[in-house]
Motif scaffolding. Sequence first.
Motif, PDB file in Angstrom:
ATOM      1  N   PRO A   1      30.335  42.931  47.274  1.00 22.93           N
ATOM      2  CA  PRO A   1      29.724  42.981  48.602  1.00 22.93           C
ATOM      3  C   PRO A   1      29.686  41.594  49.242  1.00 22.93           C
ATOM      4  O   PRO A   1      29.445  40.588  48.563  1.00 22.93           O
ATOM      5  CB  PRO A   1      28.310  43.498  48.318  1.00 22.93           C
ATOM      6  N   GLY A   2      29.935  41.544  50.548  1.00 31.52           N
ATOM      7  CA  GLY A   2      29.952  40.280  51.280  1.00 31.52           C
ATOM      8  C   GLY A   2      31.326  39.662  51.386  1.00 31.52           C
ATOM      9  O   GLY A   2      31.544  38.785  52.227  1.00 31.52           O
ATOM     10  N   ASP A   3      32.275  40.108  50.534  1.00 28.50           N
ATOM     11  CA  ASP A   3      33.642  39.601  50.647  1.00 28.50           C
ATOM     12  C   ASP A   3      34.269  40.096  51.947  1.00 28.50           C
ATOM     13  O   ASP A   3      34.007  41.202  52.407  1.00 28.50           O
ATOM     14  CB  ASP A   3      34.488  40.060  49.468  1.00 28.50           C
ATOM     15  N   GLU A   4      35.126  39.257  52.503  1.00 26.20           N
ATOM     16  CA  GLU A   4      35.737  39.548  53.794  1.00 26.20           C
ATOM     17  C   GLU A   4      36.966  40.426  53.628  1.00 26.20           C
ATOM     18  O   GLU A   4      37.788  40.202  52.739  1.00 26.20           O
ATOM     19  CB  GLU A   4      36.121  38.230  54.467  1.00 26.20           C
TER      20      GLU A   4
ATOM     21  N   ALA B   1      30.307  46.172  52.659  1.00 28.42           N
ATOM     22  CA  ALA B   1      28.894  46.441  52.909  1.00 28.42           C
ATOM     23  C   ALA B   1      28.295  47.440  51.922  1.00 28.42           C
ATOM     24  O   ALA B   1      27.211  47.968  52.179  1.00 28.42           O
ATOM     25  CB  ALA B   1      28.714  46.958  54.336  1.00 28.42           C
TER      26      ALA B   1
ATOM     27  N   GLN C   1      37.242  34.970  53.372  1.00 31.18           N
ATOM     28  CA  GLN C   1      36.050  34.244  52.939  1.00 31.18           C
ATOM     29  C   GLN C   1      35.368  35.002  51.812  1.00 31.18           C
ATOM     30  O   GLN C   1      35.115  36.198  51.905  1.00 31.18           O
ATOM     31  CB  GLN C   1      35.096  34.051  54.111  1.00 31.18           C
ATOM     32  N   ARG C   2      35.069  34.252  50.731  1.00 28.51           N
ATOM     33  CA  ARG C   2      34.486  34.857  49.545  1.00 28.51           C
ATOM     34  C   ARG C   2      33.451  33.917  48.935  1.00 28.51           C
ATOM     35  O   ARG C   2      33.258  32.802  49.397  1.00 28.51           O
ATOM     36  CB  ARG C   2      35.572  35.180  48.510  1.00 28.51           C
ATOM     37  N   ARG C   3      32.825  34.374  47.875  1.00 28.94           N
ATOM     38  CA  ARG C   3      31.844  33.551  47.178  1.00 28.94           C
ATOM     39  C   ARG C   3      32.551  32.406  46.464  1.00 28.94           C
ATOM     40  O   ARG C   3      33.685  32.560  46.012  1.00 28.94           O
ATOM     41  CB  ARG C   3      31.081  34.401  46.145  1.00 28.94           C
TER      42      ARG C   3
ATOM     43  N   TYR D   1      27.808  48.772  47.551  1.00 30.14           N
ATOM     44  CA  TYR D   1      27.802  48.429  46.121  1.00 30.14           C
ATOM     45  C   TYR D   1      27.323  49.660  45.368  1.00 30.14           C
ATOM     46  O   TYR D   1      26.445  50.373  45.861  1.00 30.14           O
ATOM     47  CB  TYR D   1      26.864  47.251  45.859  1.00 30.14           C
TER      48      TYR D   1
ATOM     49  N   ASP E   1      31.645  46.257  57.147  1.00 29.82           N
ATOM     50  CA  ASP E   1      30.793  45.993  58.303  1.00 29.82           C
ATOM     51  C   ASP E   1      31.635  45.553  59.497  1.00 29.82           C
ATOM     52  O   ASP E   1      31.778  44.365  59.775  1.00 29.82           O
ATOM     53  CB  ASP E   1      29.763  44.914  57.939  1.00 29.82           C
TER      54      ASP E   1
ATOM     55  N   ARG F   1      32.936  42.505  56.535  1.00 35.34           N
ATOM     56  CA  ARG F   1      32.572  42.245  55.143  1.00 35.34           C
ATOM     57  C   ARG F   1      32.218  43.542  54.430  1.00 35.34           C
ATOM     58  O   ARG F   1      31.676  44.462  55.036  1.00 35.34           O
ATOM     59  CB  ARG F   1      31.409  41.254  55.072  1.00 35.34           C
TER      60      ARG F   1
END
Length: 267
Positions: free
Chosen positions: A139-142, A168, A203-205, A170, A184, A166
Amino acid sequence: MFAEAVTWDLTVSLINATVQLDQPQGDGTRTVGTGFLIDAPRADGTPRVVLVTAGHVLNRMPRQDARIGWRVPLSDGSWRFTPAPLTIRDGESEPLWISHPDHDVAVMSIEAPEAFARAAIPSGWLADGYTFARFDVAPGDEMMSLGFPRGLSANRAGFPILRVGRIASYPLSPVVAFPTFLVDFTVFPGNSGGPVFMTGASQRRPGVPRPEHPFIAGVLTQQVEMDSERLGIGVVVHASYIRETIELLNQAERAAAEEEAAAIAAE
């Protein structure tokens, strides 16, 4: 800089492989969707271009022919949008595409102009059941998506519009338990059937592995609505089910070839 250039080139490859699908309805409106081309040779090595889209896009086109939005490069560097007929049903109105039995995915073998056949994305770029785990997708990865919201193109040449959002939801695996995931971004009619993909520039962690080339994560199938209100969230069917649907196409083509051979032998 080189890695960025490669990512850009491969993103453009996905843009070149994405096409608008539409069918006029006779009342001044048209049904519009998105499709993308996959290079999926037959088992004997024969070249084959496969059109991938959401199943409901074709199901909502009742006539025999739809249109596919080819683009033609011109000598001055510009492009011309040249939609052409695409037969999607036979003379008895039976679908010429193959649908996944459980998910909103459809594929069909098509004849594409040479430039589009070259632009078709290798089937190896389709994520499988292990891709998300291999690249620690979370989650949050583009993710990026290509499509034609309400039939709108990026320009008069008919290129698709690129959107970014991103993940959204899990969890994302195992795929058999979670065959869809949420992204999202705002989805409109016309976006359905477009590819959702990740590139090395996404964009990622910090510290997570980046894919060495883009992979197609899935196909965009719908927007999330509650009480007729759009929530700005898209539903994506995992690319494993694109792979499964292409295999169903393979089986159907083999069965048709065997039936034809048997008919010829019986004459």
